[in-house]
Write an enzyme that holds these catalytic residues in place. Structure first.
Site, PDB file in Angstrom:
ATOM      1  N   LYS A  15      -3.673  -1.466   7.177  1.00 60.26           N
ATOM      2  CA  LYS A  15      -2.931  -0.630   8.137  1.00 60.26           C
ATOM      3  C   LYS A  15      -3.456   0.800   8.079  1.00 60.26           C
ATOM      4  CE  LYS A  15      -0.408   1.920   5.022  1.00 60.26           C
ATOM      5  NZ  LYS A  15      -0.728   3.315   4.746  1.00 60.26           N
ATOM      6  N   ILE A 101      -9.981  -0.325  -2.151  1.00 57.17           N
ATOM      7  CA  ILE A 101      -8.815  -0.166  -3.043  1.00 57.17           C
ATOM      8  C   ILE A 101      -8.474   1.318  -3.191  1.00 57.17           C
ATOM      9  CG2 ILE A 101      -8.063  -0.553  -5.435  1.00 57.17           C
ATOM     10  CD1 ILE A 101     -10.120  -2.830  -5.518  1.00 57.17           C
ATOM     11  N   GLY A 102      -7.192   1.626  -3.346  1.00 61.12           N
ATOM     12  CA  GLY A 102      -6.765   3.019  -3.573  1.00 61.12           C
ATOM     13  C   GLY A 102      -7.145   3.910  -2.416  1.00 61.12           C
ATOM     14  N   SER A 109      -0.672  -4.077  -0.698  1.00 52.65           N
ATOM     15  CA  SER A 109       0.585  -4.496  -0.068  1.00 52.65           C
ATOM     16  C   SER A 109       0.364  -5.644   0.899  1.00 52.65           C
ATOM     17  CB  SER A 109       1.209  -3.328   0.699  1.00 52.65           C
ATOM     18  OG  SER A 109       1.522  -2.284  -0.187  1.00 52.65           O
ATOM     19  N   ASP A 142       5.537  -0.626   1.240  1.00 53.50           N
ATOM     20  CA  ASP A 142       4.752  -0.920   2.452  1.00 53.50           C
ATOM     21  C   ASP A 142       4.682  -2.411   2.761  1.00 53.50           C
ATOM     22  OD1 ASP A 142       4.163   1.728   2.853  1.00 53.50           O
ATOM     23  OD2 ASP A 142       2.110   1.622   2.072  1.00 53.50           O
TER      24      ASP A 142
HETATM   25  O1  C5P Z   1       6.835   1.565  -3.245  1.00 56.26           O
HETATM   26  P1  C5P Z   1       5.482   1.807  -3.823  1.00 56.26           P
HETATM   27  O2  C5P Z   1       5.284   1.092  -5.124  1.00 56.26           O
HETATM   28  O3  C5P Z   1       4.359   1.541  -2.880  1.00 56.26           O
HETATM   29  O4  C5P Z   1       5.419   3.352  -4.134  1.00 56.26           O
HETATM   30  C1  C5P Z   1       4.465   3.907  -4.987  1.00 56.26           C
HETATM   31  C2  C5P Z   1       4.907   5.294  -5.396  1.00 56.26           C
HETATM   32  O5  C5P Z   1       4.828   6.170  -4.271  1.00 56.26           O
HETATM   33  C3  C5P Z   1       6.325   5.388  -5.870  1.00 56.26           C
HETATM   34  O6  C5P Z   1       6.416   5.120  -7.248  1.00 56.26           O
HETATM   35  C4  C5P Z   1       6.666   6.834  -5.560  1.00 56.26           C
HETATM   36  O7  C5P Z   1       6.097   7.684  -6.537  1.00 56.26           O
HETATM   37  C5  C5P Z   1       5.917   7.091  -4.275  1.00 56.26           C
HETATM   38  N1  C5P Z   1       6.730   6.869  -3.071  1.00 56.26           N
HETATM   39  C6  C5P Z   1       7.726   7.782  -2.737  1.00 56.26           C
HETATM   40  N2  C5P Z   1       8.487   7.570  -1.629  1.00 56.26           N
HETATM   41  C7  C5P Z   1       8.274   6.508  -0.831  1.00 56.26           C
HETATM   42  C8  C5P Z   1       7.255   5.579  -1.142  1.00 56.26           C
HETATM   43  C9  C5P Z   1       6.508   5.792  -2.266  1.00 56.26           C
HETATM   44  O8  C5P Z   1       7.936   8.776  -3.443  1.00 56.26           O
HETATM   45  N3  C5P Z   1       9.020   6.352   0.239  1.00 56.26           N
END
Ligand code: C5P
Length: 313
Positions: A15, A101-102, A109, A142
């Protein structure tokens, strides 16, 4: 019932973020977001071979990816098995990784989303898509978007979805990334908080006002003829410390046919948008050396209206 004789190949698209605004901080520590996410044709492919010995294993075509418990593919498979309550369910997974990646492209996701869709079918669980979206948010914000993909407005921490049913999907995309650079998503959000927390909105009505602006934006009204600017708040923190992002955006800003450009997600990949795929292909041919000389790998691809799709074997 689990079907031992059947295996599946599942296509998992990346995405890009057409819009990413950080609105404020939530009680759970995540950020409250207003995003528009868009599936693109650059995809991973995942083969799944079910077994009834209960073993879940992963192999992949690239070296620099962990295939253990911290991989979102393993997390998704284990979560679904646990929810099913059937300890005999197992699967051998082969990941063909094409999405960097990254990179801010939801590569991990979308793979997890593919596992939930694929195993739901192979293991004969028959959970509804809405249920899979719901449980998927436990392992990543995501992933719910990636399940049905296409173009969706994503609110909350990214998991509250409003699908845009019909849209101008024929825009072409050039995606670029320095293969030597990765950005940690937690780092980007933490840095954003450190710099901008004093500007955060705090009231629900203020969040809703922002959501309404996104609901009535050009992306929904199909009015994409003129060049326009995109918003990605995380770009404000990633760009100053990531020269490849600055280079990529500078290059896109000098391409006359590029109607809009931005970093995707928490970066460092960046994308430019073009009238159609032919225009993106032609531009990539013309500008390949410019990207290469700046150390950027480039792909051309199209927007697509669906997320995970299965290919029967
Ligand atoms: O949900 P996910 O594991 O992808 O999120 C990775 C990190 O990104 C979270 O641990 C957080 O630090 C940050 N994040 C956030 N707010 C969001 C999504 C992600 O602060 N809405």
């Amino acid at each position: 019932m689990s079907n031992q004789n059947k295996s599946l190949i599942v296509r998992a698209p990346a995405k890009i973020n057409l819009h990413l605004e950080v609105l404020g901080l939530r009680n759970d520590g995540y950020h409250e977001l207003a995003m528009i996410m868009q599936s693109i044709s650059l995809s991973d492919y995942i083969e799944m071979y079910p077994n009834i010995e209960g073993s879940i294993t992963l192999q992949t075509n690239i070296d620099n990816l962990t295939i253990g418990e911290d991989n979102l593919i393993i997390k998704a498979a284990k979560m679904l098995k646990e929810i099913s309550g059937d300890k005999s369910l197992g699967v051998k997974i082969n990941l063909i990784k094409n999405i960097p990646i990254g990179a801010g492209l939801a590569g991990g996701s979308t793979d997890a989303a593919a596992i939930l869709i694929g195993l739901n079918s192979l293991w004969g669980l028959n959970y509804k898509l809405e249920y899979l979206e719901n449980i998927s948010s436990r392992i990543g914000s995501d992933i719910p978007f990636c399940i049905q993909g296409g173009r969706q407005l994503c609110f909350g921490r990214g998991e509250v979805l409003e699908k845009v049913e019909s849209f101008n999907s024929n825009l072409g995309v050039i995606l670029v990334k320095d293969p030597t650079v990765q950005v940690s998503t937690p780092w980007a959000y933490n840095k954003y908080k450190e710099l901008f927390e004093s500007d955060y909105l705090t009231e629900e009505y203020a969040f809703e006002r922002k959501r309404n602006l996104v609901r009535t934006s050009n992306w929904i009204k199909h009015n994409l003829n003129e060049p326009f600017s995109l918003i990605n708040d995380l770009q404000k923190v990633v760009l100053p410390v990531t020269p490849s992002v600055q280079n990529a955006l500078d290059i896109f800003s000098n391409i006359p046919d590029c109607v809009a450009y931005a970093m995707s997600g928490s970066g460092p990949s960046c994308f430019g948008l073009f009238r159609d795929l032919n225009m993106a292909n032609a531009t990539l041919n013309k500008c390949k050396d410019t990207f290469t000389q700046s150390g950027l790998t480039a792909w051309s691809c199209s927007m697509q209206s669906e997320g995970i799709t299965t290919i029967d074997q």
